[in-house]
Design a protein around this motif. Structure first.
Motif, PDB file in Angstrom:
ATOM      1  N   ALA A 278     -17.515  41.923   3.784  1.00 17.29           N
ATOM      2  CA  ALA A 278     -18.885  42.237   4.196  1.00 17.29           C
ATOM      3  C   ALA A 278     -19.823  41.931   3.045  1.00 17.29           C
ATOM      4  O   ALA A 278     -19.394  41.699   1.918  1.00 17.29           O
ATOM      5  CB  ALA A 278     -18.989  43.711   4.600  1.00 17.29           C
TER       6      ALA A 278
ATOM      7  N   THR B 279     -22.198  48.584   4.047  1.00 16.21           N
ATOM      8  CA  THR B 279     -21.650  47.928   5.239  1.00 16.21           C
ATOM      9  C   THR B 279     -20.132  47.859   5.154  1.00 16.21           C
ATOM     10  O   THR B 279     -19.425  48.153   6.121  1.00 16.21           O
ATOM     11  CB  THR B 279     -22.224  46.506   5.381  1.00 16.21           C
ATOM     12  OG1 THR B 279     -23.646  46.578   5.456  1.00 16.21           O
ATOM     13  CG2 THR B 279     -21.693  45.835   6.641  1.00 16.21           C
TER      14      THR B 279
ATOM     15  N   ASP C 264     -24.068  40.856   8.818  1.00 17.78           N
ATOM     16  CA  ASP C 264     -25.253  41.532   9.325  1.00 17.78           C
ATOM     17  C   ASP C 264     -25.864  40.641  10.408  1.00 17.78           C
ATOM     18  O   ASP C 264     -25.704  39.420  10.383  1.00 17.78           O
ATOM     19  CB  ASP C 264     -26.281  41.726   8.214  1.00 17.78           C
ATOM     20  CG  ASP C 264     -25.761  42.610   7.081  1.00 17.78           C
ATOM     21  OD1 ASP C 264     -24.708  43.232   7.255  1.00 17.78           O
ATOM     22  OD2 ASP C 264     -26.428  42.643   6.021  1.00 17.78           O
TER      23      ASP C 264
ATOM     24  N   ASP D  44     -28.742  39.078  11.151  1.00 19.30           N
ATOM     25  CA  ASP D  44     -30.053  38.616  10.682  1.00 19.30           C
ATOM     26  C   ASP D  44     -30.578  37.553  11.639  1.00 19.30           C
ATOM     27  O   ASP D  44     -30.721  36.376  11.284  1.00 19.30           O
ATOM     28  CB  ASP D  44     -29.950  38.048   9.269  1.00 19.30           C
ATOM     29  CG  ASP D  44     -29.577  39.122   8.261  1.00 19.30           C
ATOM     30  OD1 ASP D  44     -30.090  40.240   8.395  1.00 19.30           O
ATOM     31  OD2 ASP D  44     -28.784  38.833   7.352  1.00 19.30           O
TER      32      ASP D  44
ATOM     33  N   ASP E 146     -26.814  46.129  10.872  1.00 18.47           N
ATOM     34  CA  ASP E 146     -25.525  45.851  10.246  1.00 18.47           C
ATOM     35  C   ASP E 146     -24.504  46.859  10.749  1.00 18.47           C
ATOM     36  O   ASP E 146     -24.791  47.690  11.620  1.00 18.47           O
ATOM     37  CB  ASP E 146     -25.635  45.877   8.717  1.00 18.47           C
ATOM     38  CG  ASP E 146     -26.169  47.210   8.189  1.00 18.47           C
ATOM     39  OD1 ASP E 146     -25.887  48.265   8.799  1.00 18.47           O
ATOM     40  OD2 ASP E 146     -26.865  47.198   7.150  1.00 18.47           O
ATOM     41  N   TRP E 147     -23.285  46.810  10.197  1.00 18.57           N
ATOM     42  CA  TRP E 147     -22.219  47.669  10.691  1.00 18.57           C
ATOM     43  C   TRP E 147     -22.399  49.125  10.288  1.00 18.57           C
ATOM     44  O   TRP E 147     -21.813  50.020  10.887  1.00 18.57           O
ATOM     45  CB  TRP E 147     -20.862  47.131  10.252  1.00 18.57           C
ATOM     46  CG  TRP E 147     -20.532  45.860  10.974  1.00 18.57           C
ATOM     47  CD1 TRP E 147     -20.568  44.597  10.495  1.00 18.57           C
ATOM     48  CD2 TRP E 147     -20.162  45.749  12.360  1.00 18.57           C
ATOM     49  NE1 TRP E 147     -20.253  43.685  11.475  1.00 18.57           N
ATOM     50  CE2 TRP E 147     -19.995  44.373  12.638  1.00 18.57           C
ATOM     51  CE3 TRP E 147     -19.968  46.671  13.394  1.00 18.57           C
ATOM     52  CZ2 TRP E 147     -19.642  43.904  13.897  1.00 18.57           C
ATOM     53  CZ3 TRP E 147     -19.613  46.195  14.649  1.00 18.57           C
ATOM     54  CH2 TRP E 147     -19.445  44.833  14.886  1.00 18.57           C
TER      55      TRP E 147
END
Length: 346
Positions: free
Chosen positions: A247, A252, A291, A293, A328-329
């Motif tokens: 990541a 994240t 992520d 984006d 994100d996560w």
């Protein structure tokens, strides 16, 4: 006012750079040719810059401070007032303080010495910071992000808490989460700093700074080794069959570790470094936890570069991206939607 004249300022401070679209690019704050350093030249972000190799960021005044005065904003302010012609009415001509001239054949040597100095500083900060984060503001900060490390049974050894880390932005020390960035050999090459602040209610959050996260040292090819997964083996001796998740950010990556503790989890620190992360040949199954984006062309290209790089090494590579736009996560772990609010049940 510096931002309004950033096109002139960037060219004078970093004359070896070149214009690339809406940015002025060079190799680093040292001003050598390259692509790792970018200054926005127009729009609402004019003057904002980032060194993607070191993680340093700032505005136009920070740029003057970093290039000419080793980060001293007070001296940068004095110089800027003179350069802008605000002090005594003099014309705003470029009057940089004298800097030691480096012969062309010694430029690389000087850069290497600077890199060594930063690496030594990073190692000193790491070794001066007590190990363990149980019961510290780091544990509280991560818990506030939904990352309950006690669910894993232990905290990652790559994280530490230091109650007094110098912050150039405010010119005083602040509490910080320190993360070890290790190179391919396993040796520490840099540290990542996340400055923290306590709210009136007693919660610990990211400090209210323009740049609450910075890297000390060069970390190309390195990563933060956060979780060893089911095998429990160090990265250098990782067995075949280990599934490895890479990541971008630390939070994240930790979110993935909490949700999927059977996987080995690494933080590449920056998206631009993801393709450079060095992995042992035994790790054949890679998941890029990206992520979302959406619409960010540079992020898309960086992700594609990472996917192609690992695939070219004969590995199976998969991309995992959350459905949350611009999320994100960690947002997924906390159950947030695109507005940062808890997701509504379907």
């Amino acid at each position: 006012m510096l931002a309004e004249r950033i096109g002139v300022l960037a060219r004078e401070l970093l004359p070896n750079g070149r214009k690339d679209g809406a940015e002025w690019r060079c190799g680093s704050l040292a001003g050598e040719k390259g692509q790792s350093f970018a200054v926005h030249l127009n729009g609402s972000r004019a003057g904002v810059w980032a060194d993607f190799s070191s993680g340093e960021r700032g505005d136009a005044l920070d740029l003057v401070a970093a290039v000419l005065f080793a980060g001293d904003r007070r001296e940068a302010m004095k110089w800027a007032v003179s350069w802008l012609g605000l002090g005594d009415g003099a014309a705003p001509t470029f009057r940089a303080p004298e800097r030691r001239q480096v012969a062309p054949d010694r430029g690389r040597e000087d850069l290497d010495q600077e890199a060594q100095r930063k690496r030594a500083s990073a190692r000193k900060l790491w070794h001066d910071t007590p190990s363990g984060i149980a019961g510290t503001p780091v544990e509280a900060y991560l818990a506030g992000r939904g990352i309950i490390l006690r669910e894993l049974g232990r905290a990652p050894g790559a994280l530490r808490f230091n109650r007094s880390v110098w912050c150039a932005e405010v010119q005083r020390p602040l509490p910080a989460m320190i993360a070890a960035i290790c190179g391919p050999s396993g040796k520490l090459v840099a540290v990542h700093r996340t400055w923290l602040g306590e709210t009136p209610g007693g919660s610990w959050v990211k400090a209210d700074l323009q740049n609450a996260k910075k890297v000390l040292g060069s970390f190309a090819g390195g990563c933060v080794r956060l979780w060893r997964g089911a095998s429990g083996k160090a990265l250098g001796v990782a067995p075949e069959g280990d599934v490895t998740v890479i990541a971008e950010g630390i939070e994240t990556a930790l979110s993935v570790a909490v949700a999927c503790p059977e996987f080995r989890v690494l933080s590449a620190v920056s998206l631009s470094n993801m393709a450079a992360v060095a992995l042992p040949d035994t790790l054949k199954d890679i998941i890029i936890a990206a992520d979302n984006d959406s619409g960010n062309e540079k992020a898309r290209r960086a992700l594609e570069a990472a996917l192609k790089k690992f695939a070219s090494q004969g590995r199976t590579v998969r991309l995992a991206m959350p459905e949350i736009v611009h999320g994100d996560w960690n947002d997924v772990l906390r159950g947030k939607d695109t507005d940062g609010k808890p997701e509504r049940p379907v």
